[in-house]
Design an enzyme around this catalytic site. Sequence first.
Site, short mmCIF file in Angstrom:
data_model
loop_
_atom_site.label_atom_id
_atom_site.label_comp_id
_atom_site.label_asym_id
_atom_site.label_seq_id
_atom_site.Cartn_x
_atom_site.Cartn_y
_atom_site.Cartn_z
N SER A 209 0.84 -1.20 0.00
CA SER A 209 0.00 0.00 0.00
C SER A 209 0.87 1.25 0.00
O SER A 209 0.36 2.35 -0.14
CB SER A 209 -0.92 0.02 1.22
OG SER A 209 -0.20 -0.20 2.39
N HIS B 238 -3.94 -4.62 -4.94
CA HIS B 238 -4.07 -3.99 -3.64
C HIS B 238 -5.50 -4.12 -3.11
O HIS B 238 -6.43 -3.52 -3.65
CB HIS B 238 -3.66 -2.51 -3.75
CG HIS B 238 -3.65 -1.80 -2.45
ND1 HIS B 238 -4.03 -0.48 -2.30
CD2 HIS B 238 -3.32 -2.22 -1.21
CE1 HIS B 238 -3.93 -0.13 -1.04
NE2 HIS B 238 -3.50 -1.17 -0.36
N GLU C 18 -7.20 -2.41 -6.29
CA GLU C 18 -6.43 -1.54 -7.20
C GLU C 18 -5.40 -2.42 -7.90
O GLU C 18 -4.59 -3.09 -7.25
CB GLU C 18 -5.73 -0.43 -6.41
CG GLU C 18 -6.71 0.61 -5.88
CD GLU C 18 -6.04 1.66 -5.01
OE1 GLU C 18 -6.43 2.83 -5.08
OE2 GLU C 18 -5.13 1.30 -4.22
N1 CAA Z 1 -13.99 -10.04 7.98
C1 CAA Z 1 -15.15 -10.45 7.42
N2 CAA Z 1 -16.31 -9.78 7.52
C2 CAA Z 1 -16.31 -8.66 8.26
C3 CAA Z 1 -15.14 -8.16 8.89
C4 CAA Z 1 -13.94 -8.92 8.73
N3 CAA Z 1 -12.80 -8.51 9.26
N4 CAA Z 1 -15.45 -7.00 9.53
C5 CAA Z 1 -16.77 -6.80 9.32
N5 CAA Z 1 -17.27 -7.79 8.55
C6 CAA Z 1 -18.63 -7.90 8.04
C7 CAA Z 1 -19.59 -8.15 9.18
O1 CAA Z 1 -19.69 -9.53 9.44
C8 CAA Z 1 -20.89 -7.58 8.63
O2 CAA Z 1 -21.49 -8.48 7.75
P1 CAA Z 1 -23.10 -8.58 7.65
O3 CAA Z 1 -23.59 -7.17 7.41
O4 CAA Z 1 -23.35 -9.47 6.49
O5 CAA Z 1 -23.52 -9.13 8.97
C9 CAA Z 1 -20.42 -6.41 7.76
O6 CAA Z 1 -19.03 -6.65 7.48
C10 CAA Z 1 -20.58 -5.11 8.49
O7 CAA Z 1 -19.87 -5.21 9.72
P2 CAA Z 1 -20.42 -4.67 11.11
O8 CAA Z 1 -21.91 -4.71 11.10
O9 CAA Z 1 -19.69 -5.35 12.19
O10 CAA Z 1 -19.92 -3.18 11.18
P3 CAA Z 1 -20.05 -2.02 10.15
O11 CAA Z 1 -21.37 -1.98 9.46
O12 CAA Z 1 -19.58 -0.83 10.87
O13 CAA Z 1 -18.98 -2.38 9.03
C11 CAA Z 1 -16.81 -2.18 8.17
C12 CAA Z 1 -17.66 -2.61 9.36
C13 CAA Z 1 -17.08 -3.11 6.98
C14 CAA Z 1 -15.38 -2.30 8.59
C15 CAA Z 1 -17.23 -0.73 7.77
O14 CAA Z 1 -17.23 0.08 8.91
C16 CAA Z 1 -16.31 -0.10 6.75
O15 CAA Z 1 -16.41 -0.35 5.56
N6 CAA Z 1 -15.38 0.77 7.24
C17 CAA Z 1 -14.41 1.44 6.38
C18 CAA Z 1 -13.21 0.57 6.24
C19 CAA Z 1 -12.19 1.16 5.30
O16 CAA Z 1 -12.19 2.32 4.96
N7 CAA Z 1 -11.26 0.30 4.87
C20 CAA Z 1 -10.19 0.71 3.99
C21 CAA Z 1 -9.02 1.13 4.79
S1 CAA Z 1 -7.63 1.53 3.77
C22 CAA Z 1 -6.97 0.03 3.38
O17 CAA Z 1 -7.33 -0.99 3.84
C23 CAA Z 1 -5.88 0.04 2.39
C24 CAA Z 1 -4.55 0.28 2.90
O18 CAA Z 1 -3.61 -0.03 2.18
C25 CAA Z 1 -4.28 0.95 4.16
#
Ligand code: CAA
Length: 548
Positions: free
Chosen positions: A121, A142, A154
């Site tokens: 990343s 990515h 990506e």
């Molecule tokens: N593995 C599998 N499934 C997961 C999970 C994991 N680690 N974390 C959450 N989930 C699933 C849950 O089981 C849930 O599924 P259902 O709706 O089917 O039951 C769904 O995702 C939603 O989870 P929650 O209800 O627990 O919580 P939420 O609605 O707040 O969602 C989230 C959690 C998906 C993390 C959401 O908050 C989100 O999309 N956040 C933004 C995350 C983000 O920006 N990520 C990118 C970061 S940058 C990066 O990663 C790149 C880099 O190089 C740094």
Amino acid sequence: MAPHISKVAVIGLGTMGAGIVEVFAKAGHEVYAVDGTPELAERGKGFVTTSLDRAVSKGKLAEDERNATLDRITFTAELADLADADLVLEAVPERMEIKHAIFTALDDIVRADAVLASNTSSLSLTEIAAGTAHPARVVGMHFFNPAPVLALVEVIRTVLVDPEVVDAVRELALNLGKKPVVVGDRAGFVANALLIPYLARAIALYQTGAVSRTDLDNAGRVGIGLPMGPLTLCDLVGLDVVKEVCEVMYDATKRPSDASPSLLKQLVLAGRLGRKTGQGFYDYSADAGADEGESTGGMTTAAAVVGKGEIAELLATSLAQAGVGVTRIADPDADVAGLAGSPLVVLVGDAAEGCASCGGDGAECGCGATESPHDWFTGVAGVLDERSVVLTADEASEFALTGVLPADVAVLPLRLHRPTKGGQVAEFGIPLQATAEQVATVRDTLEAAGFVPIAGPARPGLVVDALLFQHLNDAVAMVDAGYATPEDIDTAMTAGCGYPVGLFAILDELGADVVADGLVEQASLDPSIVPSPLLLEHAAADKPFLAR
Ligand code: CAA
């Protein structure tokens, strides 16, 4: 000939690697899951198994599918096992020498036509590729955290890569059910180049001590409507990763806002890397106490709402429903003498179309519409003194009070944001005149009235727009630089970071002119904020970025 990718290997079974293994195996691929020692490979197996078990317990995966998925995965600590892999993806720590050592070792193991992919990343894909014997087969793939949930992949091409390899990896991502975006090799690629500076700005604001972590997170989650607040997201991504991307971004742009904030560096040095170590901006340990409470001032018992329009009505109704005794003045001719000593006075100027006094275009009262001081509000100001806290709900009311009130009266700019899934933010700025007790009373009153309160310094953009407008400007600058289209950027942020709508959709809704004007105001405090020329052009032409 385009490579055929069936059997894959993932090296490095941390948060990302384990998630990617799960994605491949669920999609039916045979997967080698590799880590440096048998113990680490076993730990990786634990991560994948736990995640699959969670899916079963939530009824999202059948027991036999879970077993079949696990059966497709071979956990190993031996690179030599990967001889028949069609693609090897590394997700090891972000150190160039580790990546080079792995790819060099793989040169003697995998077939000459196997694809070598990196989930980096923050490192230069070109540098990774150039250090291998066959740079034409090295590509970026990515994923985003959590990899099983977020759809973006990506696909990074370099000047060295065989275009057929890029096509094959793009196709592979599509077959995984992901949304691939093919981009060139640039610091942060698309999503991180936009997300990480936004996170860094939030951390920089937090480290000033002027905004609490709850308020900052509410600014992102409720104010902008994103899935998580910025500090919570940092803890999910890992503070070490955020810092690494900051450093790469700063190296490329030399923009002060891209530099790693000192608090971030300190937390990384202290080993507080976020969820994965149990502590980051928040404490995830079982015995962690409740979140910091904001000081309570107790809500006000009485308030006056002066002005016309929807916002004035909403504020008056919400306060009354919270049990506040509301004096509602919607008629510019009403007697305002009774407002003297009123503990909270809210002025709403330009929410209604046109002038707050005449309600029209200024022709009737000669006020010159919204930019002129209004007799109505200056009349109100004339009866107020330091016993009142004055909230100004827009620029027109702020303008009307300029130089009218005694200098010791606390005038707090108030902004109601559009409601999002998490609620409706009412944020206010804290001027030097305001006492801690007054601030706490305003916060408690707004909260009791059903809003999500956010408090910060009384400066242009307050917290929400200070974060949002610069985020939007970065996206426009990326388009201006020819790196990605508005559509690709919106796909990246919705599919990669879970944004409910893309940045350009938000920008078009707000209007390029509003964002450009806001940035100009913010630039009066921070000259490193420069509206992108393309943003100014869209503002001048009144032209949206996305085709309607
Ligand atoms: N593995 C599998 N499934 C997961 C999970 C994991 N680690 N974390 C959450 N989930 C699933 C849950 O089981 C849930 O599924 P259902 O709706 O089917 O039951 C769904 O995702 C939603 O989870 P929650 O209800 O627990 O919580 P939420 O609605 O707040 O969602 C989230 C959690 C998906 C993390 C959401 O908050 C989100 O999309 N956040 C933004 C995350 C983000 O920006 N990520 C990118 C970061 S940058 C990066 O990663 C790149 C880099 O190089 C740094």
